[in-house]
Each structure stands twice: as C-alpha cells, then as structure tokens.
Design an enzyme around this catalytic site. Structure first.
Site, mmCIF file in Angstrom:
data_model
loop_
_atom_site.group_PDB
_atom_site.id
_atom_site.type_symbol
_atom_site.label_atom_id
_atom_site.label_comp_id
_atom_site.label_asym_id
_atom_site.label_seq_id
_atom_site.Cartn_x
_atom_site.Cartn_y
_atom_site.Cartn_z
ATOM 1 N N HIS A 142 0.821 -1.209 0.000
ATOM 2 C CA HIS A 142 0.000 0.000 0.000
ATOM 3 C C HIS A 142 0.857 1.262 0.000
ATOM 4 O O HIS A 142 2.023 1.238 0.359
ATOM 5 C CB HIS A 142 -0.968 0.041 1.196
ATOM 6 C CG HIS A 142 -0.332 -0.321 2.499
ATOM 7 N ND1 HIS A 142 0.395 0.547 3.238
ATOM 8 C CD2 HIS A 142 -0.296 -1.495 3.187
ATOM 9 C CE1 HIS A 142 0.840 -0.049 4.316
ATOM 10 N NE2 HIS A 142 0.449 -1.293 4.314
ATOM 11 N N ASP A 150 3.997 -0.197 13.463
ATOM 12 C CA ASP A 150 3.172 -0.343 12.265
ATOM 13 C C ASP A 150 2.579 -1.740 12.158
ATOM 14 O O ASP A 150 2.644 -2.519 13.110
ATOM 15 C CB ASP A 150 3.906 0.106 10.995
ATOM 16 C CG ASP A 150 5.101 -0.736 10.625
ATOM 17 O OD1 ASP A 150 5.347 -1.747 11.306
ATOM 18 O OD2 ASP A 150 5.782 -0.378 9.645
ATOM 19 N N GLY A 155 -0.443 -3.082 14.993
ATOM 20 C CA GLY A 155 -1.152 -2.742 13.756
ATOM 21 C C GLY A 155 -2.021 -3.899 13.288
ATOM 22 O O GLY A 155 -3.149 -3.714 12.829
ATOM 23 N N GLY A 165 2.295 3.252 10.838
ATOM 24 C CA GLY A 165 0.853 3.464 10.645
ATOM 25 C C GLY A 165 0.076 3.637 11.929
ATOM 26 O O GLY A 165 -0.883 4.420 11.991
ATOM 27 N N ALA A 184 -5.496 16.811 5.029
ATOM 28 C CA ALA A 184 -5.539 18.091 4.320
ATOM 29 C C ALA A 184 -5.346 19.183 5.360
ATOM 30 O O ALA A 184 -6.025 19.183 6.394
ATOM 31 C CB ALA A 184 -6.871 18.254 3.625
ATOM 32 N N ARG A 243 -18.042 9.896 12.330
ATOM 33 C CA ARG A 243 -16.654 10.341 12.186
ATOM 34 C C ARG A 243 -16.567 11.856 12.387
ATOM 35 O O ARG A 243 -17.246 12.613 11.705
ATOM 36 C CB ARG A 243 -16.108 9.952 10.823
ATOM 37 C CG ARG A 243 -15.948 8.463 10.703
ATOM 38 C CD ARG A 243 -15.522 8.084 9.321
ATOM 39 N NE ARG A 243 -14.191 8.583 9.018
ATOM 40 C CZ ARG A 243 -13.704 8.639 7.786
ATOM 41 N NH1 ARG A 243 -14.444 8.260 6.766
ATOM 42 N NH2 ARG A 243 -12.488 9.088 7.577
ATOM 43 N N ARG A 285 -9.440 17.069 17.023
ATOM 44 C CA ARG A 285 -8.136 16.740 16.416
ATOM 45 C C ARG A 285 -7.668 17.999 15.700
ATOM 46 O O ARG A 285 -7.885 18.179 14.517
ATOM 47 C CB ARG A 285 -8.329 15.569 15.448
ATOM 48 C CG ARG A 285 -7.083 15.025 14.829
ATOM 49 C CD ARG A 285 -7.345 13.659 14.185
ATOM 50 N NE ARG A 285 -8.606 13.590 13.466
ATOM 51 C CZ ARG A 285 -8.806 14.016 12.226
ATOM 52 N NH1 ARG A 285 -7.824 14.601 11.569
ATOM 53 N NH2 ARG A 285 -9.977 13.884 11.636
HETATM 54 FE FE FE2 Z 1 5.552 0.680 7.723
#
Ligand code: FE2
Length: 558
Positions: A12, A153, A184, A301, A411, A441, A490
């Site tokens: 990914h 991760d 993860g 991650g 963003a 969310r 956040r």
């Molecule tokens: Fe990684």
C-alpha cells in the site's frame, strides 16, 4: 547530494520524494496522481513528478533509496514464522508469500522497474531497513537533539514495533518486536471484523470508540501492558493470513459492511481503541526508561492514532512529542532519502518540520485554462481568503484549493473542504451532502495558533492533526461541529508565517464571527484520494453538495 526516496512494497501507499543536501524539495504519494486510493504499484508517476519539480534527469541522481530491505528478508522471516507455528502455514498463505517474493525479487526490489522506466542510472540504488526509514522520518523532522523514537506499524520486512534512540543526529537501534506480534495487526483485524477496510479504515474505529462503553474484554487477543504488549496471533490470524475465525467464535458474527452500527459494535470499537491506547502508553513508558529521553518521536501506521498520541502527551510520560504527519508507509520515502547521511558514522540533518506543503502546485494560468476547458463561469477575486471567509460566515460549504498540496493523509488548508464550525448541524450537512461518509466520524478544527490555548486544554502546538486534545468545556457549545461526543478534537493550529493565506482566511472568519476557527476536512469524495489538480477539484465540486469552490484567485458558485 541529490537523493530520491521511494516507498514500494506492493502492499500500500507507494510514494516518492526528492531531497537536495538534506532538504526535502518535493514529496507525493502515488495515489494522488494515479487516483487509485492507497495505490501500491511502482511509484512511477511520483518519481516523474519529483524529477520534474527538481529539474533533474534520472542519470543525475546520486542515490535512489528504497524504504525496504531486499525482498528476501521479508520472505525468510515469513518462512521462519510458518516453520515455528507463529503464523498458520496453510498452502495459500505460503503461495502468497512466495508470489510476493518472486515478484519483488524479479524487480530487484524496484531497481529493475526504475531502470526500465527511467533508463540507465549512474547513482546507486540502495535498500533502507523499513523501520529505520520510519524512524528517520520521525527523528530527522522533530527538531529534537535527543529523542526516544518509536516505530509502530502493521509490519515491516520482519518488524512490528521498534525503538530507537536519536542523539545529536545519530540513531541507535534499541530493540525490535518482530512480526506477527503487531499492534497494527491487532487493530486491522478488528477493523475488518467491524466491517471496514483493514490497514485503511482504522480511523472509523477510532471515531466510533467514544460512543461505546467498557463492556468487552479483549485480553484473550491482546495483553496491552505485558512489558510492553503481547498480541495473540494464534487467535487473530486465520487461514491465508485472513482474520481468524476465532474472533467470530468468541465475539459473534462480524458486522456486514455498510450495515447498521449497534451497541455491540460501539462497545467493541471502544475496547479496541482502549487496548491500543494502553499498549501505546506502555510503549512510551518503556521508551523513556530505555533511552533516558523524555522527547518522543513516533512513526509507523499506528502512530496515526491521534487519540492515543494525545493521551501520551497529556499523560506526562513524555515532555514533548513529535509525530511524523506521514506516519503511514507513504512517509517512508522521507526517511529513505535521508538514510545515506548515517553512513560511516555520519549525522542526519535534524530540523523541525513546520509544514507538509511538499506536493504539486497549479498556477493561476493553469487554473484558468482548466476553467476555460470546461466552459465554467467564475469570478476572479483580489483576495481569496477574504472572499472565502465571507462565504463561510454565511453558512456556505467550500472547496478550498490553494498552493502546494499536502504530503500525508491530512488536508491542512491547501486541499480542504471548509465550513462554519459554530453550526451544530454542519457536521451532518457536510457528511450527507459532501463527504457521504459515516455519521460518527468527527471533523477537525483549524484554528489560529494564537488562540489555541483559549479553545484547547492541550496540544496547543499541533500543526498536523496528529494529536487529539480536549476542547475546553466552555468552548464546546461554540464550536459544536468540530467537537467530538467525548469533548475531544483533532486540531490543526495554524501559524501565520507557515501558511499566511490560510491563517488570514481563519483570521477574517474570526473578525466576522468572533470565532477564529474553521471546520477542515480533506477535499475528496468518500473512497477517493484527496484532489491533486484543478481538474480533480472541479470534478469533485460538481459531484458533491459543495456550495462554492475557491481555487487560486477564482470563485465558482452553484
Ligand atoms: Fe511501515
């Protein structure tokens, strides 16, 4: 020195960046250019964009640094996990591991693909240990001379979690917890169980968690405080590396994607998030003890879990924290590009990262050309910040496209959808009309750094939306649409000299409303990458319920 960093694993988030003399000039994830979310293909478009930006020919590159070890390292680790019974060794899992290895080996980890696409190179193609690349991406951009550096991760080549000690530009490896004992993995398997996309939709579980209650015990699956944590891989990994049937055997049938969310799902999200937070707090404590440093850097991650990050900071375990904004594998290219500085006992250039506006940009001429191509009527304004603030104060929902695109998943005011955070209905309006996403969310606030302390109890220096903070109780009813059900937010604190145009937009909104805070969410439709070009922005504008688009100096209205 000119170096190109890449992330290419076929799993990914392929990406590339280019650095000159230790400074990142340009960085972009392949998904933004290919428009395929989490694109895992060789980052050919990203590399081309890096070279074009820096005006460098491929044969002028001195180093091409891939943020993964040679392919055999992951394959040999997989085989040892199958042989030792740490991971179920069924034929399909073995076949998948072999297929992945053969494909990557055939490409020499990406080197052959690079040569095929970009011709002969004079520079060296080198491999950088995956967790080292993550660790550099956190430490080298933290501005800390000394720091404990945690990488958490899903998996690297063979690692799940690792601890490093950064001192005066050098990074020393302290310890590694090998895959599959992975935090993860734990989070991803329950993300799948709850009907979402693992290694992608963990945000949704984190957002759902505050709606649940502490009623489900997950200690069969994870002991989050076992020096530092222990995941029961036997109960989490099933055949073909899919989630184990043991989860359903113990907790009942998994949620069908897109079906109703009930109390059981909310309580499970609570339990998963709670266990993750406890494990990360335990890791942070261990990191401070092992390194003697009270500055903490995070990457990997799992470090995108802003709720857990905020709790680590608020806990007082550490004095300060830096979370690499591109903590997922897209950010690995940053660390890979700088890794050569550590050669022969060398030092990394350590600087505080103040922004992630490292992507592409469109001139007013290019924007105008796109508008003409689609025969769109627009108004040219002298001051887009003031025009946008006026519309926001009047309750409009805006697409805001300015300057260089952000690197990383958030963003931060250059490719954003903006709205008025004072309207308690705005969350639902944006969810239903624009983002078409799940009701639970939360949306995030962007606020002037100067007023952060008035609105937030902590994380008042939080430029990247990677730390959750509590909104001060007296302010919660003032900005209800960016305050989550548990009183958290956040935040992005916006500094004037970092993004003057966005700062001025929020300032102008504050002059009109008394509240220098705007609701900021990424400019994309559900399931799509964030917009990159004017064409992406225009297409998204007309495919959604956005009221206006402010793109460069042009304003489009419906
Ligand atoms: Fe990684």
């Amino acid at each position: 020195m000119i170096s190109l960093g890449i992330n290419y694993s076929q799993m990914h988030d392929s990406s590339a960046c280019i650095a000159r003399d230790g400074e990142i000039l340009f960085a972009i994830a392949e998904e933004r250019l290919s428009r395929a979310k989490h694109d895992a293909r060789f980052p050919a478009l990203s590399i081309r964009a890096c070279l074009d930006f820096a005006r460098i020919r491929p044969d002028e590159l001195e180093l091409i640094c891939q943020g993964w070890s040679r392919p055999r390292v992951a394959f040999l680790h997989d085989l040892s996990c199958y042989a030792s019974g740490k991971q179920p060794a069924d034929s399909r899992a073995l076949l998948n591991s072999t297929r992945h290895f053969v494909s990557m080996w055939h490409q020499r980890g990406g080197e052959n693909r690079f040569r095929q696409l970009f011709g002969p190179i004079k520079g060296r193609f080198r491999f950088v240990h995956h967790h080292l690349a993550h660790a550099i991406s956190a430490y080298a951009f933290s501005g800390f001379a000394d720091a404990a550096v945690l990488v958490i991760d899903g998996r690297g080549s063979w690692e799940a979690t690792s601890l490093w000690n950064g001192r005066n530009g050098r990074l020393e490896h302290v310890w590694t917890i090998p895959w599959p004992n992975s935090l993860g993995l734990f989070y991803a398997q329950f993300t799948h169980y709850l009907g979402f996309q693992p290694y992608s939709d963990e945000w949704k579980v984190m957002g759902l968690a505050p709606y649940g209650e502490p009623k489900i015990n997950l200690r069969d699956f994870i002991i989050p405080d076992d020096n530092p944590y222990r995941v029961s891989t036997r109960l989490l990994i099933g055949k073909n590396s899919a989630p184990s049937s043991q989860i359903e055997a113990r907790l009942g049938p998994r949620r069908v994607p897109e079906s109703e969310i009930d109390a059981r799902h909310k309580n499970l999200a609570f339990a998963v998030q709670d266990a993750c937070e406890e494990a990360m707090l335990t890791l942070a404590r261990a990191a401070v003890v092992k390194t003697g440093c009270r500055n903490l850097c995070l990457a990997g991650g799992v470090a995108l879990n802003s709720k857990a990050n905020g709790k680590i900071l608020a806990s007082g375990i550490v004095d300060d924290i830096f979370v690499q904004p591109a903590s997922g594998d897209d950010g690995v290219c940053l660390g890979a590009a700088l890794a050569p500085y550590l050669d022969a006992g060398g030092k990394l250039p350590v600087r505080k990262m103040r922004h992630v506006y490292l992507g592409s940009e469109s001139s007013d001429g290019e924007i105008e050309k796109a508008l003409q191509t689609y025969k769109l009527r627009s108004t040219r304004v002298a001051d887009p910040a003031r025009a946008a603030a006026e519309m926001l104060a009047n309750g409009k929902i805006l697409g805001w496209f300015q300057g260089r695109m952000e690197f990383g998943p958030r963003a931060l005011g250059n490719r954003s959808i903006l709205a008025d955070p004072r309207d308690p209905e705005m969350n639902a309006k944006v969810n239903n009309a624009v983002k078409f996403r799940e009701w639970w969310r939360p949306f995030a606030p962007s606020l002037l750094a100067e007023v952060a302390g008035e609105y937030l109890e902590s994380a008042t220096d939080s430029a990247f939306m990677v730390l959750t903070a509590q909104v001060r109780p007296e302010k919660r009813s003032i900005i209800p649409s960016v305050t989550h059900v548990d009183g958290s937010a956040r935040p992005q604190t916006v500094e004037r000299d970092v993004n003057p145009l966005y700062w001025r937009l929020i300032h102008e909104f504050g002059l009109r409303t008394g509240v220098p805070v705007v609701m900021n969410t990424s400019f994309n439709l559900r399931g799509e990458p964030i917009v990159c070009t004017p064409t992406d922005a225009i297409r998204t504008f007309f495919s959604s319920g956005l009221d206006s688009l402010v793109i460069g100096n042009f304003v489009l209205e419906k």
